[in-house]
Design a protein around this motif. Structure first.
Motif, PDB file in Angstrom:
ATOM      1  N   LEU A  61      30.695  74.358  63.561  1.00 19.50           N
ATOM      2  CA  LEU A  61      32.050  74.700  64.208  1.00 19.50           C
ATOM      3  C   LEU A  61      32.322  74.265  65.554  1.00 19.50           C
ATOM      4  CD1 LEU A  61      31.578  78.678  63.527  1.00 19.50           C
ATOM      5  CD2 LEU A  61      33.249  77.316  62.553  1.00 19.50           C
ATOM      6  N   LYS A  62      31.103  73.577  65.971  1.00 11.89           N
ATOM      7  CA  LYS A  62      31.515  72.924  67.445  1.00 11.89           C
ATOM      8  C   LYS A  62      32.435  71.614  67.154  1.00 11.89           C
ATOM      9  CE  LYS A  62      26.849  73.374  69.638  1.00 11.89           C
ATOM     10  NZ  LYS A  62      25.948  72.893  69.809  1.00 11.89           N
ATOM     11  N   TYR A  63      32.347  71.396  65.861  1.00 14.38           N
ATOM     12  CA  TYR A  63      33.103  69.884  65.672  1.00 14.38           C
ATOM     13  C   TYR A  63      34.409  70.484  65.239  1.00 14.38           C
ATOM     14  CZ  TYR A  63      29.251  66.914  66.941  1.00 14.38           C
ATOM     15  OH  TYR A  63      28.150  66.372  67.555  1.00 14.38           O
ATOM     16  N   ASP A  64      34.806  71.621  64.990  1.00 11.74           N
ATOM     17  CA  ASP A  64      35.930  72.110  64.661  1.00 11.74           C
ATOM     18  C   ASP A  64      36.168  71.912  63.024  1.00 11.74           C
ATOM     19  OD1 ASP A  64      37.985  71.056  67.468  1.00 11.74           O
ATOM     20  OD2 ASP A  64      37.157  73.108  66.887  1.00 11.74           O
ATOM     21  N   ILE A  65      35.150  71.980  62.396  1.00 10.66           N
ATOM     22  CA  ILE A  65      35.043  71.922  60.993  1.00 10.66           C
ATOM     23  C   ILE A  65      35.101  73.098  60.300  1.00 10.66           C
ATOM     24  CG2 ILE A  65      33.713  71.229  59.044  1.00 10.66           C
ATOM     25  CD1 ILE A  65      32.255  69.376  60.460  1.00 10.66           C
ATOM     26  N   GLU A  66      36.297  73.401  59.307  1.00  8.34           N
ATOM     27  CA  GLU A  66      36.683  74.510  58.690  1.00  8.34           C
ATOM     28  C   GLU A  66      35.420  75.191  57.903  1.00  8.34           C
ATOM     29  OE1 GLU A  66      40.784  74.699  57.502  1.00  8.34           O
ATOM     30  OE2 GLU A  66      39.994  75.650  55.755  1.00  8.34           O
ATOM     31  N   CYS A  67      34.826  76.187  58.472  1.00  9.10           N
ATOM     32  CA  CYS A  67      33.663  76.698  57.698  1.00  9.10           C
ATOM     33  C   CYS A  67      33.872  77.927  56.940  1.00  9.10           C
ATOM     34  CB  CYS A  67      32.315  76.775  58.324  1.00  9.10           C
ATOM     35  SG  CYS A  67      31.941  75.287  58.992  1.00  9.10           S
ATOM     36  N   SER A  68      33.295  78.386  55.916  1.00  5.98           N
ATOM     37  CA  SER A  68      32.968  79.616  55.512  1.00  5.98           C
ATOM     38  C   SER A  68      31.422  79.746  55.346  1.00  5.98           C
ATOM     39  CB  SER A  68      33.453  79.781  53.939  1.00  5.98           C
ATOM     40  OG  SER A  68      35.011  79.601  54.085  1.00  5.98           O
ATOM     41  N   TYR A  69      31.169  81.117  55.415  1.00  8.27           N
ATOM     42  CA  TYR A  69      29.705  81.609  55.228  1.00  8.27           C
ATOM     43  C   TYR A  69      29.452  82.479  54.236  1.00  8.27           C
ATOM     44  CZ  TYR A  69      25.115  83.180  56.945  1.00  8.27           C
ATOM     45  OH  TYR A  69      23.786  83.514  57.073  1.00  8.27           O
ATOM     46  N   ILE A  70      28.478  82.074  53.182  1.00  6.92           N
ATOM     47  CA  ILE A  70      28.060  83.085  52.251  1.00  6.92           C
ATOM     48  C   ILE A  70      26.536  83.273  51.787  1.00  6.92           C
ATOM     49  CG2 ILE A  70      28.421  81.596  50.197  1.00  6.92           C
ATOM     50  CD1 ILE A  70      30.037  83.820  48.666  1.00  6.92           C
ATOM     51  N   LEU A  71      26.116  84.670  51.551  1.00 10.95           N
ATOM     52  CA  LEU A  71      24.698  84.390  51.030  1.00 10.95           C
ATOM     53  C   LEU A  71      24.379  83.950  49.783  1.00 10.95           C
ATOM     54  CD1 LEU A  71      23.771  87.953  52.552  1.00 10.95           C
ATOM     55  CD2 LEU A  71      23.379  85.524  53.777  1.00 10.95           C
ATOM     56  N   ILE A  72      23.398  83.744  49.295  1.00  9.73           N
ATOM     57  CA  ILE A  72      22.951  83.052  47.950  1.00  9.73           C
ATOM     58  C   ILE A  72      23.430  83.848  46.974  1.00  9.73           C
ATOM     59  CG2 ILE A  72      20.718  83.257  48.122  1.00  9.73           C
ATOM     60  CD1 ILE A  72      20.192  80.503  46.964  1.00  9.73           C
ATOM     61  N   ASN A  73      23.495  85.220  46.922  1.00  6.28           N
ATOM     62  CA  ASN A  73      23.627  86.163  46.050  1.00  6.28           C
ATOM     63  C   ASN A  73      25.164  85.723  45.271  1.00  6.28           C
ATOM     64  OD1 ASN A  73      22.462  86.839  48.284  1.00  6.28           O
ATOM     65  ND2 ASN A  73      21.547  88.694  47.109  1.00  6.28           N
ATOM     66  N   GLY A  74      25.891  85.552  46.397  1.00 12.29           N
ATOM     67  CA  GLY A  74      27.355  85.481  46.119  1.00 12.29           C
ATOM     68  C   GLY A  74      28.048  83.969  45.518  1.00 12.29           C
ATOM     69  N   ILE A  75      26.957  83.096  45.307  1.00 12.74           N
ATOM     70  CA  ILE A  75      27.708  81.805  45.033  1.00 12.74           C
ATOM     71  C   ILE A  75      28.461  81.646  43.825  1.00 12.74           C
ATOM     72  CG2 ILE A  75      26.185  80.405  46.512  1.00 12.74           C
ATOM     73  CD1 ILE A  75      24.392  79.854  43.920  1.00 12.74           C
ATOM     74  N   SER A  76      28.316  82.557  42.792  1.00  8.19           N
ATOM     75  CA  SER A  76      29.026  82.785  41.685  1.00  8.19           C
ATOM     76  C   SER A  76      30.629  82.889  41.759  1.00  8.19           C
ATOM     77  CB  SER A  76      28.520  83.595  40.453  1.00  8.19           C
ATOM     78  OG  SER A  76      26.991  83.743  40.747  1.00  8.19           O
ATOM     79  N   TYR A  77      30.643  83.578  42.865  1.00  5.88           N
ATOM     80  CA  TYR A  77      32.024  83.879  43.054  1.00  5.88           C
ATOM     81  C   TYR A  77      32.804  82.761  43.836  1.00  5.88           C
ATOM     82  CZ  TYR A  77      31.623  88.902  42.821  1.00  5.88           C
ATOM     83  OH  TYR A  77      31.570  90.421  42.385  1.00  5.88           O
ATOM     84  N   ILE A  78      32.338  81.942  44.409  1.00  2.00           N
ATOM     85  CA  ILE A  78      32.939  80.774  45.057  1.00  2.00           C
ATOM     86  C   ILE A  78      32.896  79.379  44.484  1.00  2.00           C
ATOM     87  CG2 ILE A  78      33.370  81.761  47.339  1.00  2.00           C
ATOM     88  CD1 ILE A  78      30.569  79.562  46.792  1.00  2.00           C
TER      89      ILE A  78
END
Lengths: 306, 399
Positions: B323-340
């Motif tokens: 985030l310090k380098y202005d990169i667009e990020c999302s955050y998800i826990l490993i349980n949810g990876i099938s969704y994304i």
């Protein structure tokens, strides 16, 4: 020889011999360029050849096979430039380069016949073959096989948008080979009838996959699903040091013609000319340096480029 | 000490990020050290004073400890301001409970997780005499055991810095029958055994040790002590510079196919990352972070999905950094990876080691990510420096 001359010479070569592969034509053009132009240092020669390659890839022929052939020639002559020795002048060096370039050119031109002789043993009589688009290597193989082995039946895909399948069918009929023209969409239905698939390629990538006319990936997928072997016939100068992860990873210069890229703003609306077929769909590759499985390609590539 | 001030000569930007990395790492280390290790060190100092065999070695060790404290003070004044006096805390003797015995049966590999935390201090129950261990190795061992150093690159660099200090402080006694290399090796052995007890050595550390042992064995005969030390310190610096730092830069250049430095010598070099890509990463890897930061400069529209998991939540650190380098990020826990996963273009993983059969050993959870990616036909790229290659073969996660 300057830029417009390069393209005119290249187009001349193709016009005079329609059977020549665009890569071989490009190699011929490059050798002529080296012969005519005067260079004072090897580095200058290398730089000008690299610029010439860029120009040749901007003609409307298959950009990736032109590039692969030229890169291979560049590699070949750069390595042999060392044989000339340090004391000899530029003229002597150029002489040796051209001589070696001619050796490379003759090897490249004979590649097709070599493959045909090797591969025709894989086409027994009575087999049903599926082919896609117009490949001169495949034509050569089928011609050789029909003479040596006996009769077989070929299903030819129409290969929209340029319908090159129709011209393929004409050639096959001239050789006396039985063939049927099918729609591209009929591949799924016809696959159960064929014994194997025989494809050409515009380029072979580092992981053993191939870049070929659009529609090849679909054929590979169907064949894999129905457990039909897929054989690819391709010359060794079409091996490229390029590793696409998937179809999205292919750069635009290869997917579309140069004229399209330079005129059209939104490339998303254009139909890509080629696609990438992953190595897991292919069974064997017939090349002039041998018959390989896709996994052996990266090994061979290393040997070619070192 | 001079060793701390050596910085590799690279481009300014890279130097800045590397220095940033090191400063952050060191700051965090110093912070934790002040709370835990400093207290334990002062206790050890007392112990070493008590069980000293000769005045010379005792004074030497005092010096070492003082020096490392001074170092700490130096860097502390540079970066973070907090107490400089080591707090003298009485070490509470934990009662041996039934849980202690059950800890031994649990998998050694996971000893640094909280669930498997030891109820005793390592230095207390260590089977080796603490006198023979160099303080920098004690520090490293404690930090590894308490999981203050996690990334395999950091562990290797930490080990090499400790080794450097150890070599510089080493005094070759004139009354021994051993040659200098033998002496160094025997002293080193006890230290490495201690480290292994604290936490099993990572593959990167193992390979570094092998290399250093080779250098030690190949020291020319009849070389003076100071020359030998200089040689070994140079070897260590070279190893860090070439195998770790420059390797990371090269990997960067391959992935992003930096046009100005085409390595393959052909014009095919094509970046693996394109604009508008959605890239999925897992946990914390210095290599992957670096790739993404450079990719952001070339391709401003990339989107990064950071996947995180218990118990350490290392992804949060990654998130802060990106985030310090202005990169667009999302955050998800490993349980949810099938969704994304269906929206992801590629997965980039850092690696702990690359095995001889082509398998990748990485942070726990990476194989899960790779399996889900495969199910969704998403390409997975694993980035690994060559010094982490090993000729081990492991077919299962634990065997």
């Amino acid at each position: 020889m300057n830029v417009p001359d390069l393209t005119t010479y290249f187009n001349e070569v193709i016009k005079n011999d329609p059977n020549v592969s665009p890569a071989v034509a490009a190699i011929k053009t490059l050798l002529e360029y080296i012969r005519l132009k005067s260079f004072s240092t090897v580095v200058e020669l290398r730089e000008s050849v690299i610029d010439a390659i860029d120009v040749l890839t901007r003609t409307d022929s298959s950009a990736i096979s032109v590039r692969s052939g030229c890169e291979m020639l560049l590699r070949f002559i750069t390595l042999t430039a060392l044989d000339a020795g340090f004391d000899s002048g530029m003229e002597k060096c150029k002489e040796i380069l051209l001589k070696n370039g001619q050796v490379f050119l003759s090897k490249a031109s004979k590649a097709r016949n070599k493959i045909a002789r090797m591969a025709c043993a894989w086409i027994p009589s009575g087999s049903n073959i599926l082919v896609h688009s117009k490949s001169r290597v495949v034509l050569e193989i089928l011609r050789e096989a029909s003479v040596k082995n006996g009769t077989f039946h070929t299903y030819v895909c129409q290969s929209a948008p340029d319908n090159s399948g129709m011209s393929m069918m004409e050639e096959l009929t001239n050789f006396g080979i039985k063939c049927t023209l099918i729609l591209d969409s009929a591949v799924g239905a016809v696959m159960e009838k064929v014994d194997f698939v025989l494809l050409g390629a515009e380029a072979v990538v580092e992981n053993g996959g191939i870049i070929n006319k659009i529609g090849t990936s679909t054929i590979g997928l169907c064949a894999k699903m129905l457990n039909k072997p897929v054989y690819v016939a391709v010359e060794s100068f079409k091996f490229v040091r390029f590793y696409p992860l998937n179809n999205r990873d292919i750069p635009d210069e290869y997917k579309y013609k140069y004229s399209t890229i330079s005129t059209v703003k939104d490339l998303e609306k254009e139909h890509p000319l080629i696609d990438y077929t992953q190595p897991s769909f292919l069974t064997l590759l017939f090349t002039d340096i041998g018959i390989f499985t896709p996994s052996a390609v990266s090994d061979e590539l290393v040997k070619l480029y070192l | 000490m001079s060793s701390q001030n050596i910085q590799p000569k690279t481009s300014e930007e890279a130097q800045k990020s590397k220095a940033d990395l090191r400063r952050e790492r060191r700051a965090k280390q110093e912070e934790q050290r002040a709370k835990k290790a400093a207290a334990l060190l002062s206790v050890n100092q007392k112990k070493t004073l008590q069980s000293e065999k000769s005045n010379a070695s005792a004074s030497l060790k005092q010096e070492e400890v003082k020096n490392s404290h001074n170092l700490g003070a130096e860097s502390k004044s540079k970066d973070v301001v907090f107490e400089t006096t080591p707090v003298k805390i009485k070490l509470e003797k934990k009662e041996a409970s039934a849980e202690n015995t059950s800890n031994n049966s649990k998998l050694k590999l996971f000893h640094y997780f909280d669930e498997y935390k030891r109820d005793y201090s390592i230095t207390e129950k260590s089977s080796l005499e603490s006198t023979n261990i160099h303080p920098s190795f004690i520090k490293l061992g404690l930090q590894s055991a308490h999981d203050l150093i996690s990334c395999s690159n950091a562990r290797c660099i930490g080990f090499l810095y400790a080794l450097k200090k150890f070599i510089i402080d080493l005094k070759f006694p004139s009354n021994t029958s051993k040659t200098l290399p033998e002496y160094i090796e025997s002293k080193l052995k006890t230290n490495i055994n201690f480290l292994t007890q604290c936490r099993p050595l990572s593959v990167s550390q193992g390979n570094a040790i092998k290399e250093m042992k080779q250098s030690i064995l190949h020291l020319p005969l009849n070389i003076s002590e100071t020359e030998a030390k200089d040689l070994l310190v140079e070897e260590i610096d070279k190893f860090i510079e070439e195998k770790i730092l420059l390797a990371a830069e090269t990997i960067n250049k391959y992935i992003l196919a930096d046009v100005n430095s085409i390595i393959s010598g052909t014009s095919y070099a094509h970046s693996k990352i394109s604009d508008n890509d959605t890239i999925l990463i897992f946990g914390y890897s210095t290599l992957v972070n670096r790739i993404l930061i450079e990719a952001k400069q070339r391709f401003p529209n990339i989107h990064v999905i950071v996947v995180d998991s218990r118990p350490k939540y290392r992804g949060k650190k990654t998130l802060e950094k990106l985030l310090k380098y202005d990169i667009e990020c999302s955050y998800i826990l490993i349980n949810g990876i099938s969704y994304i996963m269906n929206r992801v273009n590629k997965v980039i993983l850092g690696a702990h080691a690359l095995l001889a059969n082509g398998y990748v050993m990485a942070q726990i959870g990476s194989s899960q990510i790779a399996l889900v990616a495969k199910a969704f036909n998403v390409p997975v790229i694993a980035c690994c420096e060559t010094y982490k290659f090993t000729d081990k073969v492991q077919t299962d996660a634990l065997v």
